[in-house]
Design a protein around this motif. Structure first.
Motif, short mmCIF file in Angstrom:
data_model
loop_
_atom_site.label_atom_id
_atom_site.label_comp_id
_atom_site.label_asym_id
_atom_site.label_seq_id
_atom_site.Cartn_x
_atom_site.Cartn_y
_atom_site.Cartn_z
N ILE A 147 4.35 1.59 5.71
CA ILE A 147 4.97 2.55 4.79
C ILE A 147 3.97 3.62 4.38
CG2 ILE A 147 5.96 2.82 2.47
CD1 ILE A 147 7.16 0.07 2.73
N ALA A 148 2.72 3.22 4.19
CA ALA A 148 1.66 4.16 3.78
C ALA A 148 0.37 3.76 4.51
CB ALA A 148 1.47 4.12 2.28
N PRO A 149 0.22 4.14 5.78
CA PRO A 149 -0.94 3.73 6.59
C PRO A 149 -2.16 4.63 6.38
CG PRO A 149 0.57 4.97 7.94
CD PRO A 149 1.22 4.88 6.56
N PHE A 150 -2.57 4.81 5.15
CA PHE A 150 -3.71 5.66 4.82
C PHE A 150 -4.29 5.21 3.49
CE2 PHE A 150 0.26 7.70 3.52
CZ PHE A 150 0.06 7.86 2.16
N ASP A 151 -5.50 5.67 3.19
CA ASP A 151 -6.14 5.33 1.91
C ASP A 151 -5.85 6.35 0.83
OD1 ASP A 151 -7.24 3.01 2.92
OD2 ASP A 151 -9.11 3.99 3.55
N SER A 181 -3.27 7.74 -3.75
CA SER A 181 -4.38 7.00 -3.14
C SER A 181 -4.21 5.51 -3.33
CB SER A 181 -5.72 7.45 -3.73
OG SER A 181 -5.79 7.13 -5.10
N ARG A 182 -4.70 4.76 -2.35
CA ARG A 182 -4.67 3.29 -2.40
C ARG A 182 -5.93 2.84 -3.12
NH1 ARG A 182 -5.94 -0.73 1.58
NH2 ARG A 182 -6.39 0.94 3.07
N ASP A 183 -5.79 2.55 -4.39
CA ASP A 183 -6.96 2.19 -5.20
C ASP A 183 -7.63 0.92 -4.66
OD1 ASP A 183 -8.27 3.00 -7.91
OD2 ASP A 183 -8.06 0.83 -8.04
N SER A 184 -6.86 0.05 -4.06
CA SER A 184 -7.41 -1.19 -3.53
C SER A 184 -8.35 -0.97 -2.36
CB SER A 184 -6.27 -2.12 -3.09
OG SER A 184 -5.42 -2.42 -4.18
N SER A 185 -8.37 0.24 -1.78
CA SER A 185 -9.26 0.51 -0.65
C SER A 185 -10.67 0.86 -1.10
CB SER A 185 -8.70 1.67 0.19
OG SER A 185 -8.75 2.89 -0.54
N LEU A 209 -2.87 -1.96 -5.16
CA LEU A 209 -2.74 -1.03 -6.27
C LEU A 209 -2.81 0.40 -5.77
CD1 LEU A 209 -2.59 -0.89 -9.40
CD2 LEU A 209 -5.08 -0.77 -9.40
N TRP A 210 -1.87 1.23 -6.20
CA TRP A 210 -1.83 2.65 -5.82
C TRP A 210 -1.87 3.53 -7.08
CZ3 TRP A 210 -1.42 5.09 -0.98
CH2 TRP A 210 -1.40 4.20 0.11
N VAL A 211 -2.43 4.72 -6.90
CA VAL A 211 -2.49 5.71 -7.97
C VAL A 211 -1.85 7.00 -7.48
CG1 VAL A 211 -4.00 7.15 -9.40
CG2 VAL A 211 -4.54 4.74 -9.06
N ALA A 212 -1.02 7.60 -8.29
CA ALA A 212 -0.40 8.88 -7.96
C ALA A 212 -0.68 9.86 -9.11
CB ALA A 212 1.10 8.71 -7.76
#
Length: 331
Positions: free
Chosen positions: A66-70, A84-88, A100-103
């Motif tokens: 669904i979201a293959p990026f950081d 951004s994928r905060d978990s990365s 966890l994601w941040v927008a």
């Protein structure tokens, strides 16, 4: 506690402007630092920044395809500018596989939400829940899919979100070398972006290196030792100087540039005969204390701020490069 240098790193110039504004006037307001300080204030909260909202949402499992990026800058959305994928991030991986994601919202979205009846100067839970719902919908829209059920969601108002007009400095950082202070952020660069934030941080690291190198060189121009018997005896014939202790205004001053009015003199030798003073060398770092009984040599170029802690007196004289006592007639 004292540091070799202090770095103010942030998304907005407000904090850096506040710190710099508390520096001594002869450091923060002198040219070109004074112009830079005014520029920082111009891009600070509230007028120089755009208010935004941020969303933090956790999913029970990675979003995968669904979201293959950081991280991604968002184009074509009226509501979001960044996700951004905060978990990365290093150290953020969770053993339970929750992700966890941040927008981050656009300024246009923030203005829209500020027009809602739920808005108030102090964000209410009702308003933030409304913001979270809207941002979740926008998040799904930019991914062109429905999002899985989330296990946590929180929206936060970001009053000093992004700088509206970056300063375009080169290099993209601000420094006050005499105080050992450096400030960085994308607001220093040609435009506001993650890349420019990184470049500003790199420039700040170089500025810190230069400041620390200069501070070490500055400290090498001051020598504090115990006088020999011969030095102590010869100093008795020298002129005496006395200064009152701070908070008497006379007890806090900048070291004079004595070599500019004594052509050929390269050092001042002193015997402290009473009192105590703290010297803050230009460039930052730990202060130095001189007190009764010290033999102090100020070499040409040394600059510092004096704070007289106890009424101080010294015998002093100037010397030329050959180690001979400097005389007016030598000019």
């Amino acid at each position: 506690h004292y540091c070799d240098a202090v770095v103010c790193a942030g998304h907005a110039a407000s904090f850096a402007a506040g710190v710099a504004g508390h520096l001594p006037v002869n450091v923060s307001e002198s040219e070109p630092q004074g112009e830079i300080l005014q520029a920082l204030r111009a891009v600070s909260y509230p007028d120089g920044v755009a208010p935004l909202y941020a969303l933090m949402v956790a999913f029970p499992a990675p979003l995968g395809k669904i979201a293959p990026f950081d991280a991604a800058a968002v184009r074509g959305s009226d509501d979001l500018v960044w996700i951004s994928r905060d978990s990365s991030k290093p150290g953020r991986h969770r053993p339970d596989r929750k992700e966890l994601w941040v927008a981050v919202s656009s300024e246009q979205f923030a203005r829209k939400m500020r027009a809602r009846p739920s808005w108030s100067r102090r964000p209410t839970e009702e308003h933030l829940q409304e913001v979270a719902s809207e941002l979740l919908h926008a998040f799904a829209a930019v991914l062109h899919t429905e999002l899985p059920h989330h296990v946590y969601v929180h929206a936060q108002r970001w009053a000093a979100g992004l700088t509206r007009a970056a300063l375009g400095l080169e290099p993209p950082c601000v420094s006050w070398p005499r105080a050992g202070l450096v400030a960085c952020g994308d607001w220093c660069a040609s435009s506001v972006s993650v890349q420019n934030a990184a470049l500003s941080g790199s420039a700040a690291a170089e500025a810190v290196h230069d400041i620390v190198t200069a501070a070490v060189a500055m400290r090498s121009l001051l020598i504090v030792t115990t006088p020999t018997a011969a030095d102590a005896d010869s100093a008795k014939a020298w002129p005496a100087w006395t200064c009152a202790a701070w908070p008497d205004p006379a007890g806090r001053f900048q070291e004079s540039r004595w070599w500019e009015v004594r052509d050929g003199a390269v050092e001042e030798r002193c015997l402290i005969i009473e009192g105590r003073a703290t010297l803050f060398p230009d460039g930052g770092g730990a202060p130095l204390t001189i007190r009764k009984g010290d033999w102090v040599v100020f070499r040409k170029g040394f600059s510092c701020l004096w704070r007289v802690d106890e009424k101080i007196s010294k015998h002093y004289s100037y010397y030329d490069p050959n180690g001979q006592e400097w005389k007016t007639s030598s000019t």
